[in-house]
Design a protein around this motif. Structure first.
Motif, PDB file in Angstrom:
ATOM      1  N   ALA A  73       0.838  -1.209   0.000  1.00  0.00           N
ATOM      2  CA  ALA A  73       0.000   0.000   0.000  1.00  0.00           C
ATOM      3  C   ALA A  73       0.869   1.254   0.000  1.00  0.00           C
ATOM      4  O   ALA A  73       0.582   2.211  -0.733  1.00  0.00           O
ATOM      5  N   GLU A  74       1.910   1.262   0.804  1.00  0.00           N
ATOM      6  CA  GLU A  74       2.805   2.420   0.846  1.00  0.00           C
ATOM      7  C   GLU A  74       3.515   2.599  -0.494  1.00  0.00           C
ATOM      8  O   GLU A  74       3.653   3.715  -0.994  1.00  0.00           O
ATOM      9  N   PHE A  75       3.950   1.517  -1.093  1.00  0.00           N
ATOM     10  CA  PHE A  75       4.610   1.568  -2.388  1.00  0.00           C
ATOM     11  C   PHE A  75       3.683   2.181  -3.437  1.00  0.00           C
ATOM     12  O   PHE A  75       4.080   3.059  -4.201  1.00  0.00           O
ATOM     13  N   LEU A  76       2.440   1.731  -3.471  1.00  0.00           N
ATOM     14  CA  LEU A  76       1.483   2.219  -4.466  1.00  0.00           C
ATOM     15  C   LEU A  76       1.041   3.663  -4.202  1.00  0.00           C
ATOM     16  O   LEU A  76       0.657   4.372  -5.126  1.00  0.00           O
ATOM     17  N   ALA A  77       1.119   4.090  -2.963  1.00  0.00           N
ATOM     18  CA  ALA A  77       0.627   5.418  -2.597  1.00  0.00           C
ATOM     19  C   ALA A  77       1.660   6.525  -2.778  1.00  0.00           C
ATOM     20  O   ALA A  77       1.316   7.698  -2.664  1.00  0.00           O
ATOM     21  N   ARG A  78       2.869   6.185  -3.069  1.00  0.00           N
ATOM     22  CA  ARG A  78       3.898   7.212  -3.197  1.00  0.00           C
ATOM     23  C   ARG A  78       3.554   8.184  -4.307  1.00  0.00           C
ATOM     24  O   ARG A  78       3.230   7.807  -5.423  1.00  0.00           O
ATOM     25  N   GLY A  80       5.428  10.076  -6.043  1.00  0.00           N
ATOM     26  CA  GLY A  80       6.333  10.009  -7.179  1.00  0.00           C
ATOM     27  C   GLY A  80       5.854   9.060  -8.259  1.00  0.00           C
ATOM     28  O   GLY A  80       6.040   9.302  -9.447  1.00  0.00           O
ATOM     29  N   ARG A  81       5.207   7.982  -7.884  1.00  0.00           N
ATOM     30  CA  ARG A  81       4.704   7.025  -8.865  1.00  0.00           C
ATOM     31  C   ARG A  81       3.568   7.638  -9.672  1.00  0.00           C
ATOM     32  O   ARG A  81       3.503   7.477 -10.875  1.00  0.00           O
ATOM     33  N   LEU A  82       2.703   8.352  -9.032  1.00  0.00           N
ATOM     34  CA  LEU A  82       1.580   8.985  -9.708  1.00  0.00           C
ATOM     35  C   LEU A  82       2.079  10.071 -10.649  1.00  0.00           C
ATOM     36  O   LEU A  82       1.652  10.160 -11.790  1.00  0.00           O
ATOM     37  N   GLU A  83       3.000  10.901 -10.182  1.00  0.00           N
ATOM     38  CA  GLU A  83       3.522  11.991 -10.997  1.00  0.00           C
ATOM     39  C   GLU A  83       4.240  11.469 -12.235  1.00  0.00           C
ATOM     40  O   GLU A  83       4.038  11.979 -13.327  1.00  0.00           O
ATOM     41  N   SER A  84       5.067  10.443 -12.094  1.00  0.00           N
ATOM     42  CA  SER A  84       5.805   9.947 -13.249  1.00  0.00           C
ATOM     43  C   SER A  84       4.862   9.303 -14.255  1.00  0.00           C
ATOM     44  O   SER A  84       5.075   9.399 -15.458  1.00  0.00           O
ATOM     45  N   LYS A  85       3.805   8.674 -13.818  1.00  0.00           N
ATOM     46  CA  LYS A  85       2.844   8.063 -14.744  1.00  0.00           C
ATOM     47  C   LYS A  85       2.106   9.146 -15.527  1.00  0.00           C
ATOM     48  O   LYS A  85       1.881   9.014 -16.714  1.00  0.00           O
ATOM     49  N   GLU A  86       1.734  10.237 -14.861  1.00  0.00           N
ATOM     50  CA  GLU A  86       1.055  11.335 -15.533  1.00  0.00           C
ATOM     51  C   GLU A  86       1.974  12.006 -16.553  1.00  0.00           C
ATOM     52  O   GLU A  86       1.540  12.402 -17.625  1.00  0.00           O
ATOM     53  N   GLU A  87       3.267  12.099 -16.241  1.00  0.00           N
ATOM     54  CA  GLU A  87       4.222  12.702 -17.167  1.00  0.00           C
ATOM     55  C   GLU A  87       4.386  11.858 -18.414  1.00  0.00           C
ATOM     56  O   GLU A  87       4.648  12.379 -19.490  1.00  0.00           O
ATOM     57  N   GLN A  88       4.198  10.548 -18.289  1.00  0.00           N
ATOM     58  CA  GLN A  88       4.336   9.652 -19.426  1.00  0.00           C
ATOM     59  C   GLN A  88       3.052   9.576 -20.243  1.00  0.00           C
ATOM     60  O   GLN A  88       2.981   8.859 -21.226  1.00  0.00           O
ATOM     61  N   GLY A  89       2.031  10.296 -19.813  1.00  0.00           N
ATOM     62  CA  GLY A  89       0.767  10.294 -20.548  1.00  0.00           C
ATOM     63  C   GLY A  89      -0.165   9.186 -20.150  1.00  0.00           C
ATOM     64  O   GLY A  89      -1.164   8.950 -20.808  1.00  0.00           O
ATOM     65  N   GLY A  90       0.127   8.486 -19.077  1.00  0.00           N
ATOM     66  CA  GLY A  90      -0.736   7.404 -18.604  1.00  0.00           C
ATOM     67  C   GLY A  90      -1.909   7.948 -17.806  1.00  0.00           C
ATOM     68  O   GLY A  90      -1.945   9.104 -17.436  1.00  0.00           O
TER      69      GLY A  90
END
Length: 92
Positions: A73-78, A80-90
């Motif tokens: 849960a902590e890994f998925l909630a970071r 940084g993961r959300l921001e990098s996915k949005e930058e890639q257009g996901g």
């Protein structure tokens, strides 16, 4: 104070002890009054999930399951993961 032997062998007492421990940790890490009020409820729900999942997850006790569950849960909630996915257009 250390728990008695029954707390470790009785599933209901073990669940209660795990719920209390989780609520305490959530209370220490949460901000805001609303989040603070939900700590006991969340601790109970997660402890119940850990107990009812026992035997189906590859973990031999609820505390081990909870350790893995919270790490994922902590890994998925970071953020940084959300921001990098949005930058890639996901999408989320």
């Amino acid at each position: 104070q250390r728990p008695g032997e029954k707390a470790m062998t009785d599933p209901e007492q073990h669940e209660s002890m795990l719920a209390t421990s989780l609520a305490y940790q959530f209370r220490r890490q949460s901000k805001g009054e609303a989040a603070q009020m939900n700590n006991a409820r969340l601790g109970k729900e997660l402890a119940r999930l850990a107990r009812t999942s026992q035997g189906r997850t590859g973990r031999d006790n609820p505390a081990a399951f909870m350790t893995d569950f919270l790490a994922v849960a902590e890994f998925l909630a970071r953020e940084g993961r959300l921001e990098s996915k949005e930058e890639q257009g996901g999408s989320r």
